[in-house]
Design a protein around this motif. Sequence first.
Motif, mmCIF file in Angstrom:
data_model
loop_
_atom_site.group_PDB
_atom_site.id
_atom_site.type_symbol
_atom_site.label_atom_id
_atom_site.label_comp_id
_atom_site.label_asym_id
_atom_site.label_seq_id
_atom_site.Cartn_x
_atom_site.Cartn_y
_atom_site.Cartn_z
ATOM 1 N N PRO A 111 0.838 -1.210 0.000
ATOM 2 C CA PRO A 111 0.000 0.000 0.000
ATOM 3 C C PRO A 111 0.872 1.259 0.000
ATOM 4 C CG PRO A 111 -0.776 -1.586 1.620
ATOM 5 C CD PRO A 111 0.582 -2.056 1.167
ATOM 6 N N HIS A 112 0.277 2.337 -0.462
ATOM 7 C CA HIS A 112 0.999 3.609 -0.567
ATOM 8 C C HIS A 112 0.404 4.664 0.355
ATOM 9 C CE1 HIS A 112 2.610 7.325 -2.337
ATOM 10 N NE2 HIS A 112 1.367 7.768 -2.346
ATOM 11 N N GLY A 113 1.268 5.531 0.865
ATOM 12 C CA GLY A 113 0.840 6.767 1.512
ATOM 13 C C GLY A 113 -0.148 6.586 2.640
ATOM 14 N N ALA A 114 -1.277 7.289 2.516
ATOM 15 C CA ALA A 114 -2.280 7.273 3.580
ATOM 16 C C ALA A 114 -2.865 5.882 3.783
ATOM 17 C CB ALA A 114 -3.394 8.271 3.260
ATOM 18 N N LEU A 115 -2.993 5.121 2.718
ATOM 19 C CA LEU A 115 -3.518 3.763 2.853
ATOM 20 C C LEU A 115 -2.530 2.892 3.625
ATOM 21 C CD1 LEU A 115 -5.700 1.675 2.224
ATOM 22 C CD2 LEU A 115 -4.537 1.229 0.042
ATOM 23 N N TYR A 116 -1.252 3.064 3.378
ATOM 24 C CA TYR A 116 -0.213 2.319 4.092
ATOM 25 C C TYR A 116 -0.317 2.567 5.595
ATOM 26 C CZ TYR A 116 4.541 0.631 5.177
ATOM 27 O OH TYR A 116 5.624 -0.040 5.694
ATOM 28 N N ASN A 117 -0.428 3.836 5.957
ATOM 29 C CA ASN A 117 -0.515 4.185 7.379
ATOM 30 C C ASN A 117 -1.839 3.737 7.998
ATOM 31 O OD1 ASN A 117 2.049 5.440 7.470
ATOM 32 N ND2 ASN A 117 1.191 7.319 6.624
ATOM 33 N N ARG A 118 -2.919 3.801 7.227
ATOM 34 C CA ARG A 118 -4.242 3.430 7.743
ATOM 35 C C ARG A 118 -4.315 1.930 8.029
ATOM 36 N NH1 ARG A 118 -9.364 5.909 7.319
ATOM 37 N NH2 ARG A 118 -10.878 4.624 8.430
ATOM 38 N N VAL A 119 -3.823 1.109 7.096
ATOM 39 C CA VAL A 119 -3.943 -0.331 7.304
ATOM 40 C C VAL A 119 -2.997 -0.823 8.399
ATOM 41 C CG1 VAL A 119 -4.714 -0.744 4.945
ATOM 42 C CG2 VAL A 119 -2.275 -0.961 5.484
ATOM 43 N N ALA A 120 -2.012 0.001 8.760
ATOM 44 C CA ALA A 120 -1.120 -0.380 9.856
ATOM 45 C C ALA A 120 -1.853 -0.380 11.196
ATOM 46 C CB ALA A 120 0.085 0.557 9.906
ATOM 47 N N LEU A 142 2.476 -9.358 1.230
ATOM 48 C CA LEU A 142 2.103 -7.977 1.521
ATOM 49 C C LEU A 142 3.246 -7.326 2.283
ATOM 50 C CD1 LEU A 142 -1.650 -8.019 2.601
ATOM 51 C CD2 LEU A 142 -0.584 -6.273 1.183
ATOM 52 N N LEU A 143 3.691 -6.171 1.812
ATOM 53 C CA LEU A 143 4.795 -5.450 2.448
ATOM 54 C C LEU A 143 4.222 -4.367 3.353
ATOM 55 C CD1 LEU A 143 7.909 -5.348 2.415
ATOM 56 C CD2 LEU A 143 7.757 -3.691 0.547
ATOM 57 N N THR A 144 4.635 -4.366 4.637
ATOM 58 C CA THR A 144 4.047 -3.446 5.602
ATOM 59 C C THR A 144 5.003 -3.207 6.767
ATOM 60 O OG1 THR A 144 2.060 -3.038 6.941
ATOM 61 C CG2 THR A 144 2.927 -5.272 6.927
ATOM 62 N N LEU A 145 4.571 -2.402 7.727
ATOM 63 C CA LEU A 145 5.371 -2.124 8.911
ATOM 64 C C LEU A 145 5.338 -3.297 9.893
ATOM 65 C CD1 LEU A 145 4.353 1.539 9.882
ATOM 66 C CD2 LEU A 145 6.578 0.799 9.028
ATOM 67 N N PRO A 146 6.413 -3.509 10.652
ATOM 68 C CA PRO A 146 6.352 -4.483 11.744
ATOM 69 C C PRO A 146 5.244 -4.091 12.725
ATOM 70 C CG PRO A 146 8.621 -3.790 11.353
ATOM 71 C CD PRO A 146 7.743 -2.882 10.541
ATOM 72 N N GLY A 147 4.477 -5.058 13.178
ATOM 73 C CA GLY A 147 3.405 -4.777 14.122
ATOM 74 C C GLY A 147 2.139 -4.235 13.496
ATOM 75 N N SER A 148 2.087 -4.166 12.183
ATOM 76 C CA SER A 148 0.923 -3.636 11.485
ATOM 77 C C SER A 148 -0.312 -4.500 11.704
ATOM 78 C CB SER A 148 1.230 -3.544 9.986
ATOM 79 O OG SER A 148 0.066 -3.324 9.219
ATOM 80 N N ALA A 149 -1.489 -3.875 11.615
ATOM 81 C CA ALA A 149 -2.748 -4.613 11.683
ATOM 82 C C ALA A 149 -2.893 -5.600 10.530
ATOM 83 C CB ALA A 149 -3.928 -3.630 11.673
ATOM 84 N N VAL A 150 -2.091 -5.413 9.494
ATOM 85 C CA VAL A 150 -2.122 -6.325 8.350
ATOM 86 C C VAL A 150 -1.796 -7.752 8.781
ATOM 87 C CG1 VAL A 150 -1.012 -6.894 6.142
ATOM 88 C CG2 VAL A 150 -1.613 -4.522 6.663
ATOM 89 N N ALA A 172 6.303 4.295 19.477
ATOM 90 C CA ALA A 172 5.479 3.104 19.310
ATOM 91 C C ALA A 172 5.842 2.305 18.067
ATOM 92 C CB ALA A 172 4.009 3.499 19.248
ATOM 93 N N GLY A 173 6.794 2.818 17.280
ATOM 94 C CA GLY A 173 7.222 2.099 16.090
ATOM 95 C C GLY A 173 6.491 2.483 14.821
ATOM 96 N N ALA A 174 5.623 3.498 14.883
ATOM 97 C CA ALA A 174 4.933 3.995 13.697
ATOM 98 C C ALA A 174 5.781 5.077 13.031
ATOM 99 C CB ALA A 174 3.570 4.561 14.076
ATOM 100 N N LEU A 175 5.452 5.394 11.791
ATOM 101 C CA LEU A 175 6.148 6.476 11.101
ATOM 102 C C LEU A 175 5.585 7.815 11.560
ATOM 103 C CD1 LEU A 175 6.249 5.104 7.435
ATOM 104 C CD2 LEU A 175 8.019 4.939 9.191
ATOM 105 N N VAL A 176 6.462 8.784 11.785
ATOM 106 C CA VAL A 176 6.016 10.129 12.128
ATOM 107 C C VAL A 176 5.281 10.714 10.925
ATOM 108 C CG1 VAL A 176 6.784 12.472 12.692
ATOM 109 C CG2 VAL A 176 7.892 10.497 13.769
ATOM 110 N N SER A 177 4.144 11.324 11.153
ATOM 111 C CA SER A 177 3.347 11.905 10.078
ATOM 112 C C SER A 177 4.147 12.925 9.288
ATOM 113 C CB SER A 177 2.096 12.574 10.649
ATOM 114 O OG SER A 177 1.432 13.335 9.654
#
Length: 250
Positions: A111-120, A142-150, A172-177
Amino acid sequence: MAVIDINADLGEGFGNWTLGDDDALLDVITSANVACGFHAGDPLIMRRVCAGAVERGVTIGAQVSYRDLAGFGRREMDVAAPELTAEVLYQIAALDGIARTEGGRVAYVKPHGALYNRVARDPVQARAVADAVRAYDPGLPLLTLPGSAVYEAAEGLTVVAECFADRAYTPAGALVSRREPGAVIHEPDAVVRRAVRMAVQGTVVAVDGGEIALDARSVCVHGDTPGAVELARAVRAALTEAGVRVAAFA
């Protein structure tokens, strides 16, 4: 020996408008996240990038997004799950069809951009994206962040964790906005050091100075920032010098 993939977002132009140097980045990276026309990209650009990736042996991934050309896919949207699944399915199928005419195929989805962050963080939208991947080809990672909701939503799909050498992390391990100052790290030496640390030690320093553990198989280098190609080359060279084998995950 540590093994890491280097991915970058490609094909993010549209019509006569260009963004980044796709050809130069294809000489450096091992996986190409190709825009599928919803946040950027058009059929001609998609075909050119796929042809270039096949020629260089770079793995092709579908970079799916909200339908948001005007906002470059960086505006969060409340899309009903069935609609989001259909739109992600549409994007994967379109890129895969083009890739196959060039002798390649889509080998993963990111996923890209806002969708990437949302699905996390949103299990409903995460499941909608996972459902699209499962419907098209359950063998696609599926490529995503560690700990993602995915991870919870994938249900049998392969989920691959990635890290970002040029993005700041929250405690918390998320990307800073991107709306926050310092969200993107522009200092080349800092980006290179972070990439090596992520690959070798599996950690990154968050904005509060704390250390976060990362178990990432791929590192993303952005292609739309100033000096992106030179930075990507420096990251790959430093990884190799550190004894890390650079190879695609898919």
